[in-house]
Design a protein around this motif. Structure first.
Motif, PDB file in Angstrom:
ATOM      1  N   LEU A 279     -47.904-122.108 -31.542  1.00  0.00           N
ATOM      2  CA  LEU A 279     -48.279-122.061 -30.129  1.00  0.00           C
ATOM      3  C   LEU A 279     -47.842-123.336 -29.410  1.00  0.00           C
ATOM      4  CD1 LEU A 279     -51.881-120.596 -30.515  1.00  0.00           C
ATOM      5  CD2 LEU A 279     -49.760-119.357 -30.121  1.00  0.00           C
ATOM      6  N   ASN A 280     -46.563-123.670 -29.521  1.00  0.00           N
ATOM      7  CA  ASN A 280     -46.084-124.912 -28.913  1.00  0.00           C
ATOM      8  C   ASN A 280     -46.068-124.837 -27.391  1.00  0.00           C
ATOM      9  OD1 ASN A 280     -44.058-122.992 -29.089  1.00  0.00           O
ATOM     10  ND2 ASN A 280     -42.413-124.474 -29.426  1.00  0.00           N
ATOM     11  N   LEU A 281     -45.661-123.699 -26.840  1.00  0.00           N
ATOM     12  CA  LEU A 281     -45.640-123.572 -25.385  1.00  0.00           C
ATOM     13  C   LEU A 281     -47.052-123.624 -24.804  1.00  0.00           C
ATOM     14  CD1 LEU A 281     -42.908-120.804 -24.819  1.00  0.00           C
ATOM     15  CD2 LEU A 281     -42.667-123.281 -24.670  1.00  0.00           C
ATOM     16  N   ARG A 282     -47.995-123.006 -25.511  1.00  0.00           N
ATOM     17  CA  ARG A 282     -49.384-122.990 -25.023  1.00  0.00           C
ATOM     18  C   ARG A 282     -49.949-124.417 -24.937  1.00  0.00           C
ATOM     19  NH1 ARG A 282     -52.993-118.738 -25.208  1.00  0.00           N
ATOM     20  NH2 ARG A 282     -55.174-119.310 -24.814  1.00  0.00           N
ATOM     21  N   SER A 283     -49.734-125.212 -25.986  1.00  0.00           N
ATOM     22  CA  SER A 283     -50.287-126.566 -25.993  1.00  0.00           C
ATOM     23  C   SER A 283     -49.644-127.427 -24.911  1.00  0.00           C
ATOM     24  CB  SER A 283     -50.092-127.210 -27.367  1.00  0.00           C
ATOM     25  OG  SER A 283     -48.714-127.267 -27.685  1.00  0.00           O
ATOM     26  N   LEU A 284     -48.341-127.222 -24.642  1.00  0.00           N
ATOM     27  CA  LEU A 284     -47.684-128.003 -23.595  1.00  0.00           C
ATOM     28  C   LEU A 284     -48.196-127.623 -22.206  1.00  0.00           C
ATOM     29  CD1 LEU A 284     -44.009-127.988 -24.963  1.00  0.00           C
ATOM     30  CD2 LEU A 284     -45.468-129.989 -24.700  1.00  0.00           C
ATOM     31  N   ILE A 285     -48.416-126.315 -21.975  1.00  0.00           N
ATOM     32  CA  ILE A 285     -48.934-125.872 -20.671  1.00  0.00           C
ATOM     33  C   ILE A 285     -50.359-126.377 -20.471  1.00  0.00           C
ATOM     34  CG2 ILE A 285     -49.634-123.844 -19.335  1.00  0.00           C
ATOM     35  CD1 ILE A 285     -47.210-122.385 -20.499  1.00  0.00           C
TER      36      ILE A 285
ATOM     37  N   PHE B  47     -44.074-127.702 -14.879  1.00  0.00           N
ATOM     38  CA  PHE B  47     -42.628-127.524 -14.739  1.00  0.00           C
ATOM     39  C   PHE B  47     -42.120-126.610 -15.858  1.00  0.00           C
ATOM     40  CE2 PHE B  47     -38.286-128.733 -15.925  1.00  0.00           C
ATOM     41  CZ  PHE B  47     -37.625-128.487 -14.732  1.00  0.00           C
ATOM     42  N   LEU B  48     -42.599-126.860 -17.084  1.00  0.00           N
ATOM     43  CA  LEU B  48     -42.234-125.988 -18.204  1.00  0.00           C
ATOM     44  C   LEU B  48     -42.742-124.572 -17.955  1.00  0.00           C
ATOM     45  CD1 LEU B  48     -41.099-125.606 -21.071  1.00  0.00           C
ATOM     46  CD2 LEU B  48     -43.329-126.299 -21.955  1.00  0.00           C
ATOM     47  N   ALA B  49     -43.933-124.445 -17.362  1.00  0.00           N
ATOM     48  CA  ALA B  49     -44.476-123.115 -17.056  1.00  0.00           C
ATOM     49  C   ALA B  49     -43.552-122.381 -16.095  1.00  0.00           C
ATOM     50  CB  ALA B  49     -45.873-123.261 -16.468  1.00  0.00           C
ATOM     51  N   ALA B  50     -42.977-123.110 -15.115  1.00  0.00           N
ATOM     52  CA  ALA B  50     -42.046-122.474 -14.178  1.00  0.00           C
ATOM     53  C   ALA B  50     -40.766-122.046 -14.891  1.00  0.00           C
ATOM     54  CB  ALA B  50     -41.715-123.462 -13.050  1.00  0.00           C
ATOM     55  N   VAL B  51     -40.306-122.865 -15.850  1.00  0.00           N
ATOM     56  CA  VAL B  51     -39.111-122.496 -16.620  1.00  0.00           C
ATOM     57  C   VAL B  51     -39.384-121.232 -17.446  1.00  0.00           C
ATOM     58  CG1 VAL B  51     -37.526-123.248 -18.437  1.00  0.00           C
ATOM     59  CG2 VAL B  51     -38.275-124.864 -16.701  1.00  0.00           C
ATOM     60  N   ILE B  52     -40.587-121.152 -18.054  1.00  0.00           N
ATOM     61  CA  ILE B  52     -40.967-119.954 -18.822  1.00  0.00           C
ATOM     62  C   ILE B  52     -40.925-118.724 -17.923  1.00  0.00           C
ATOM     63  CG2 ILE B  52     -42.874-118.826 -20.042  1.00  0.00           C
ATOM     64  CD1 ILE B  52     -43.724-121.654 -20.987  1.00  0.00           C
TER      65      ILE B  52
ATOM     66  N   LEU C 212     -58.181-128.228 -15.656  1.00  0.00           N
ATOM     67  CA  LEU C 212     -57.172-129.264 -15.875  1.00  0.00           C
ATOM     68  C   LEU C 212     -57.358-130.398 -14.870  1.00  0.00           C
ATOM     69  CD1 LEU C 212     -54.015-127.065 -16.515  1.00  0.00           C
ATOM     70  CD2 LEU C 212     -55.486-128.172 -18.179  1.00  0.00           C
ATOM     71  N   PRO C 213     -57.098-131.620 -15.257  1.00  0.00           N
ATOM     72  CA  PRO C 213     -57.317-132.759 -14.351  1.00  0.00           C
ATOM     73  C   PRO C 213     -56.432-132.715 -13.108  1.00  0.00           C
ATOM     74  CG  PRO C 213     -56.169-133.456 -16.351  1.00  0.00           C
ATOM     75  CD  PRO C 213     -56.637-132.058 -16.587  1.00  0.00           C
ATOM     76  N   HIS C 214     -55.244-132.113 -13.229  1.00  0.00           N
ATOM     77  CA  HIS C 214     -54.338-132.033 -12.074  1.00  0.00           C
ATOM     78  C   HIS C 214     -53.961-130.574 -11.854  1.00  0.00           C
ATOM     79  CE1 HIS C 214     -53.953-136.365 -12.093  1.00  0.00           C
ATOM     80  NE2 HIS C 214     -53.651-136.319 -13.386  1.00  0.00           N
ATOM     81  N   PRO C 215     -54.047-130.109 -10.627  1.00  0.00           N
ATOM     82  CA  PRO C 215     -53.665-128.711 -10.359  1.00  0.00           C
ATOM     83  C   PRO C 215     -52.150-128.550 -10.396  1.00  0.00           C
ATOM     84  CG  PRO C 215     -54.229-129.828  -8.312  1.00  0.00           C
ATOM     85  CD  PRO C 215     -54.548-130.787  -9.423  1.00  0.00           C
ATOM     86  N   ILE C 216     -51.712-127.322 -10.331  1.00  0.00           N
ATOM     87  CA  ILE C 216     -50.279-127.021 -10.357  1.00  0.00           C
ATOM     88  C   ILE C 216     -49.600-127.616  -9.119  1.00  0.00           C
ATOM     89  CG2 ILE C 216     -50.620-124.783  -9.211  1.00  0.00           C
ATOM     90  CD1 ILE C 216     -48.313-123.704 -10.961  1.00  0.00           C
ATOM     91  N   ASP C 217     -48.377-128.150  -9.306  1.00  0.00           N
ATOM     92  CA  ASP C 217     -47.654-128.719  -8.159  1.00  0.00           C
ATOM     93  C   ASP C 217     -47.046-127.604  -7.326  1.00  0.00           C
ATOM     94  OD1 ASP C 217     -44.469-128.672  -9.102  1.00  0.00           O
ATOM     95  OD2 ASP C 217     -45.909-128.777 -10.758  1.00  0.00           O
TER      96      ASP C 217
ATOM     97  N   ARG D 287     -42.103-121.498  -7.334  1.00  0.00           N
ATOM     98  CA  ARG D 287     -41.124-120.915  -8.259  1.00  0.00           C
ATOM     99  C   ARG D 287     -41.719-119.721  -9.005  1.00  0.00           C
ATOM    100  NH1 ARG D 287     -35.651-121.249  -8.553  1.00  0.00           N
ATOM    101  NH2 ARG D 287     -34.855-121.319 -10.670  1.00  0.00           N
ATOM    102  N   ILE D 288     -42.943-119.879  -9.483  1.00  0.00           N
ATOM    103  CA  ILE D 288     -43.585-118.795 -10.236  1.00  0.00           C
ATOM    104  C   ILE D 288     -43.870-117.609  -9.320  1.00  0.00           C
ATOM    105  CG2 ILE D 288     -45.610-118.169 -11.608  1.00  0.00           C
ATOM    106  CD1 ILE D 288     -45.693-121.100 -12.557  1.00  0.00           C
ATOM    107  N   VAL D 289     -44.336-117.899  -8.101  1.00  0.00           N
ATOM    108  CA  VAL D 289     -44.601-116.812  -7.138  1.00  0.00           C
ATOM    109  C   VAL D 289     -43.315-116.065  -6.812  1.00  0.00           C
ATOM    110  CG1 VAL D 289     -45.281-116.345  -4.760  1.00  0.00           C
ATOM    111  CG2 VAL D 289     -46.659-117.880  -6.164  1.00  0.00           C
ATOM    112  N   LEU D 290     -42.196-116.797  -6.695  1.00  0.00           N
ATOM    113  CA  LEU D 290     -40.898-116.154  -6.447  1.00  0.00           C
ATOM    114  C   LEU D 290     -40.541-115.203  -7.586  1.00  0.00           C
ATOM    115  CD1 LEU D 290     -38.219-116.006  -4.806  1.00  0.00           C
ATOM    116  CD2 LEU D 290     -37.401-117.907  -6.196  1.00  0.00           C
TER     117      LEU D 290
END
Length: 950
Positions: free
Chosen positions: A546-552, A558-563, A607-612, A618-621
């Motif tokens: 679960l490498n992607l999960r731990s990074l998100i 930014f990685l979430a947008a790439v996914i 999370l301490p910081h919300p999504i930028d 990008r994700i909404v697009l």
């Protein structure tokens, strides 16, 4: 005025008041006290004290002493005292010393004789030396080699004095006779050096008569022979150069590494024949592998670099020998070896080189090497360069390198994934196997940057049905169960993951909290318990995928947008290759669930910081695109990205090709140059090496290889006027910068009708500059000129200033006259040269360097590209931003410039400018470097030049 000295001893406790104590100790009978007094006297004299009354005391009480230490100190004392009066005549007291020196030259003790002869080497007074010459000559036949050795040195020093040939007129014959019968190595070397300097033709005759035995000579004499050959062969059109080259090749088998190194250097400087150059290259390679000192390895690699520049065809044959130096544990040596080898790649040797590098990569896995991660990164970059230049070798290494995508050294992993991205585009045959390998190893990746690039590769190059489905499945597996957190009523904590409790960590954010209503008032409500499903697993278990999960969950949106973008591309491609719309809709729904879960997590309070905002848009697009796809959008997502990447690679290849063509330009022959035909040349019984050497010389002459780049106009630009035309003394300087040295050739002209006495050029420096020579006094007749050379050492890349004045005396004026000189500003442009580096390296250095100088743009130039070109020309830097990124007219420009100084310092410049509504340019130029000097000096240069002036 300071005088030249042959002796230097530090002493900071002396004073003239000690003279009385020294005199008393010298007059006493205690030997230890006399030794101490003589040491103090020598140190006081070296500190500039006169001690005029001490000489008679030394003559009376020190000369008769038989103690060896006192006699040695006496000679040091005599060496540093003034032996001439103010008028330049020899002091009569020196006659008292001559008898003592003559007695020492006949002393039964060998040490006394030897140190006296060594002392005479430093004397330059003919009045003292003349009565001692017969005694010196007698010592040439002494039974002990220690005395013969110093006798030869003394004769050499005397003969080289201004009128030395009158003191010892037959010195060359005597020395030649002594050399023929001498057996001691040092004595033979001294005799041979004397002949080389004073009677070169005799030294050459001796060398050629013993040419067959040179290899048996001691290494001291062999070094002297190599120096002589270099000196002799410098004369142009030397007909017998081949004989000397044969001697040097014979010396390549010497057991002394110093002799072998010097011979290799001499061979390259004397001959361009392939046989000679090959012998030198092989010698350097042997030294590279046999010497353990890293400094020696780096020096030898520098010599090999020089050979590569002028004799690349020969160096290509020794590539594998050079590669053996990778066994050195030092990273600087490894880096230099790899850089050298990459410049020597050919279709013939590239497979061997890559195979060797592949073995080195495997060695780094063992973990035994110090700094193994950094070394692995260097190897990956080297293999990448090989594969880009010769794509056919990529298949043999790419699968091995893909094992390192999960490397703990993030820089090495990034290099691997960039290598994979380039190879998968340039080698279509490897695409299928590389995609499958990437899918298999994707779960090992731990770095966000590597994950982003790997996801882009999966999205662009997964083309078949099985590849697309496997890619989607792998991404979902690495994301884990959705959603990323669950919300339930207070006290009923549930989890989106499976009911198994051990894999869930529930984190209660808050039970009750105030909420702001629409009218601005506060209200209290029951809050939900938010539980984050995070994997709490043991390393190595299946859930560690679960490498992607731990990074998100660490906040990397930014990685979430790439996914999201990757899943969008995969679903769009699935629509083209999957006949069943049910499966397509199922995959689309799964992708939308992932995206909405990411958005939900990004807007939660866990999370301490919300999504930028960028990632959110990008994700909404992506969500909107999957809900409503069109042909134009599909073309942009599935084709345009890849086409842009292919275009970028093609442009990069084109730039590298153009740079190689520019470097390959050679000088051509003039129309009326002589051409000598090889096949019509008389052989005259020459050996193959001599014939090759003559042919190469002819080729050099025909192609302009012997011509010097003498640009007279450029030379005139470097002449600086130091005084005015109306000054009594006119001075101008020609400044030459040789990396660590600055040479000032100052021409001084006496424009008066009087003789100028004690004329002195006094210079001082500001900055990291240091004067090497002390000023001297000169006498200048009316209307005559004098050339004075001053050497200055440079220690860093910083703008320095040289200032000074000319001081002189005339016969009718008692006071000294002074002419103040114009300041000489040493330009930073003499130290830096354009260089190139990768974008990743530039960004890493930009983040690392601590010194920054920010210069506001202030110019009359109104075109962005014209301003950029002006700054590049003014700063002598290279723009590493590709031209395609600077194309177009948008009113904004950002570019990176890079240069390297001769001291190995990096200079980074970022230019960010935009065009205002009134047509003027505004923005900033930021300079970063590791040292303060280069940042400040470059900033001052840009401030001075940016307006658009000259």
């Amino acid at each position: 005025m300071e005088k030249p000295s042959t002796l230097l001893v530090h002493f900071d406790k002396g004073s003239a008041a000690m003279a009385g104590e020294i005199k008393a100790d010298l007059e006493g009978s205690d030997v230890a006290a006399k030794v101490d007094a003589m040491k103090r006297a020598v140190m006081l004299l070296l500190n500039g004290e006169a001690l005029p009354t001490l000489f008679i005391t030394v003559v009376r009480y020190v000369l008769p002493s038989e103690d060896h230490t006192i006699q040695k100190l006496l000679l040091l004392y005599l060496e540093i005292i003034d032996k001439r009066d103010a008028a330049g005549r020899g002091l009569p007291e020196m006659i008292l010393i001559c008898q003592n020196l003559r007695n020492n030259l006949h002393h039964p003790n060998e040490y006394i004789r030897g140190v006296t002869l060594r002392f005479l080497c430093r004397l330059s007074e003919p009045e003292v030396l003349e009565p001692l010459v017969p005694s010196i000559l007698e010592n040439l036949d002494h039974r002990h080699h220690f005395i013969r050795r110093h006798a030869l040195s003394a004769i050499s020093s005397i003969y080289r004095l201004p009128h030395g040939d009158q003191l010892v007129p037959d010195a060359p014959e005597l020395v030649e006779r002594a050399l023929a019968s001498e057996q001691d190595a040092s004595a033979r070397r001294n005799a041979f050096l004397m002949l080389c300097v004073c009677a070169q033709e005799r030294a050459v005759a001796y060398l050629l008569s013993n040419a067959d035995r040179v290899a048996e000579w001691p290494d001291l004499l062999q070094m002297a022979a190599v120096d002589l050959i270099r000196k002799v062969c410098r004369s142009p059109n030397r007909a017998d150069k081949g004989r000397y080259i044969k001697i040097i090749i014979a010396l390549l088998s010497s057991p002394s590494t110093a002799v072998v190194y010097e011979c290799a250097g001499a061979l390259v400087s004397l001959s361009s024949a392939p046989t000679a150059v090959r012998a030198a290259a092989n010698t350097y390679c042997e030294l590279l592998s046999s010497q353990s000192d890293n400094n020696v390895k780096l020096i030898v690699l520098d010599r090999l670099y020089e050979l590569r520049t002028s004799h690349r065809d020969v160096m290509v044959d020794v590539v594998m020998d050079v590669l053996r130096a990778l066994a050195s544990p030092n990273l600087d040596v490894k880096r230099k070896v790899l850089d050298l080898v990459l410049d020597l790649l050919t279709p013939r040797n590239v497979e061997e080189v890559v195979l060797y590098l592949k073995k080195e990569v495997v060695k780094t896995q063992a973990g035994e090497l110090e700094k193994g991660g950094e070394y692995r990164q260097m190897l990956v970059q080297a293999i990448h360069a090989c594969a880009v230049e010769y794509p056919e070798v990529a298949g043999s290494v790419v699968h091995l390198l893909m094992d390192f995508l999960g490397d703990t050294n993030v820089a090495a992993a990034v290099d691997v994934v960039l290598f994979v991205r380039e190879i998968i585009e340039t080698n279509p045959k490897l695409r299928v196997s590389m995609i499958q390998r990437l899918i298999d190893t994707f779960y090992q990746i731990r770095a966000s940057r590597v994950c982003s690039c790997a996801l882009w590769i999966l999205g662009e190059y997964s083309l078949s049905l099985s590849e697309v489905e496997n890619a989607i499945s792998t991404i979902k597996q690495c994301l884990g169960d959705l959603p990323f957190y669950t919300v339930s009523e207070e006290g009923e904590a549930t989890d989106s993951a499976k009911p198994a409790q051990p894999v869930v960590n529930s984190v209660t954010v808050s039970s009750r909290r105030p909420v702001v209503l629409a009218d601005g008032t506060y209200a209290t409500q029951s809050a939900a318990t938010e539980a984050i499903s995070t994997p709490s697993v043991a390393p190595g278990s299946l859930s560690s995928t679960l490498n992607l999960r731990s990074l998100i969950l660490s906040g990397d949106f930014f990685l979430a947008a790439v996914i999201s973008c990757t899943l969008t591309k995969l679903v769009l491609r699935l629509e083209e290759v999957q006949p069943s719309m049910v499966e397509v809709n199922k995959a689309c729904t799964g992708a939308l669930l992932v995206m909405t879960s990411i958005l939900q997590l990004g807007q939660s309070s866990y999370l301490p910081h919300p999504i930028d905002n960028d990632s959110y848009d990008r994700i909404v697009l992506c969500v909107r695109l999957l809900c409503n796809t069109g042909d134009d959008v599909r073309k942009v997502w599935l084709q345009s990205c890849r086409q842009s990447f292919a275009k970028m690679l093609a442009e990069k290849q084109f730039r590298e090709t153009e740079e190689m063509k520019a470097k390959a330009q050679i000088s051509h022959a003039q129309p009326d140059d002589l051409i000598d035909f090889y096949h019509l040349k008389s052989r005259r019984g020459m050996s193959q090496l001599e014939l090759e050497d003559e042919v190469q010389d002819d080729l050099k002459a025909a192609t302009g290889g012997f011509t010097k780049d003498a640009d007279d106009a450029n030379r005139l630009n470097r002449i600086l006027q130091l005084t005015g035309f109306s000054d009594p003394v006119y001075a101008e300087a020609y400044v030459t910068v040789h990396h660590y040295d600055i040479v000032l050739d100052v021409t001084i002209i006496n424009r008066t009708k009087e003789t100028l006495q004690n004329l002195c050029l006094e210079l001082a420096t500001m900055g990291d500059l240091k004067l090497v020579d002390r000023p001297q006094n000169y006498t200048l007749a009316p209307e005559l000129s004098k050339q004075i050379r001053a050497n200055i050492k440079v220690s860093s890349t910083e703008t320095g200033v040289i200032f000074g004045n000319i001081v002189y005396e005339t016969s009718n004026v008692m006071e000294r006259s002074v002419v103040v000189l114009n300041d000489i500003h040493i330009d930073i442009m003499d130290y830096i040269s354009p260089a190139t580096c990768a974008d990743v390296t530039f960004r890493n250095m930009w983040a690392e360097f601590e010194w920054e100088n920010k210069v506001a743009v202030n110019t009359v130039i109104q075109n962005e590209k014209e301003f950029l070109d002006h700054i590049i020309k003014s700063t002598n830097m290279k723009c590493i931003t590709p031209p395609s990124a600077l194309d177009g007219e948008c009113g904004f420009l950002a570019a990176n410039l890079y240069a390297k100084s001769v001291f190995g310092e990096d200079a980074l410049v970022n230019i960010s400018i935009e065009k205002q509504f009134d047509g003027k340019l505004s923005g900033y130029i930021r300079i970063r470097s590791k040292t303060q000097g280069i940042a400040l000096s470059l900033g001052d240069k840009i401030t001075l030049k940016q307006k658009g002036g000259s």
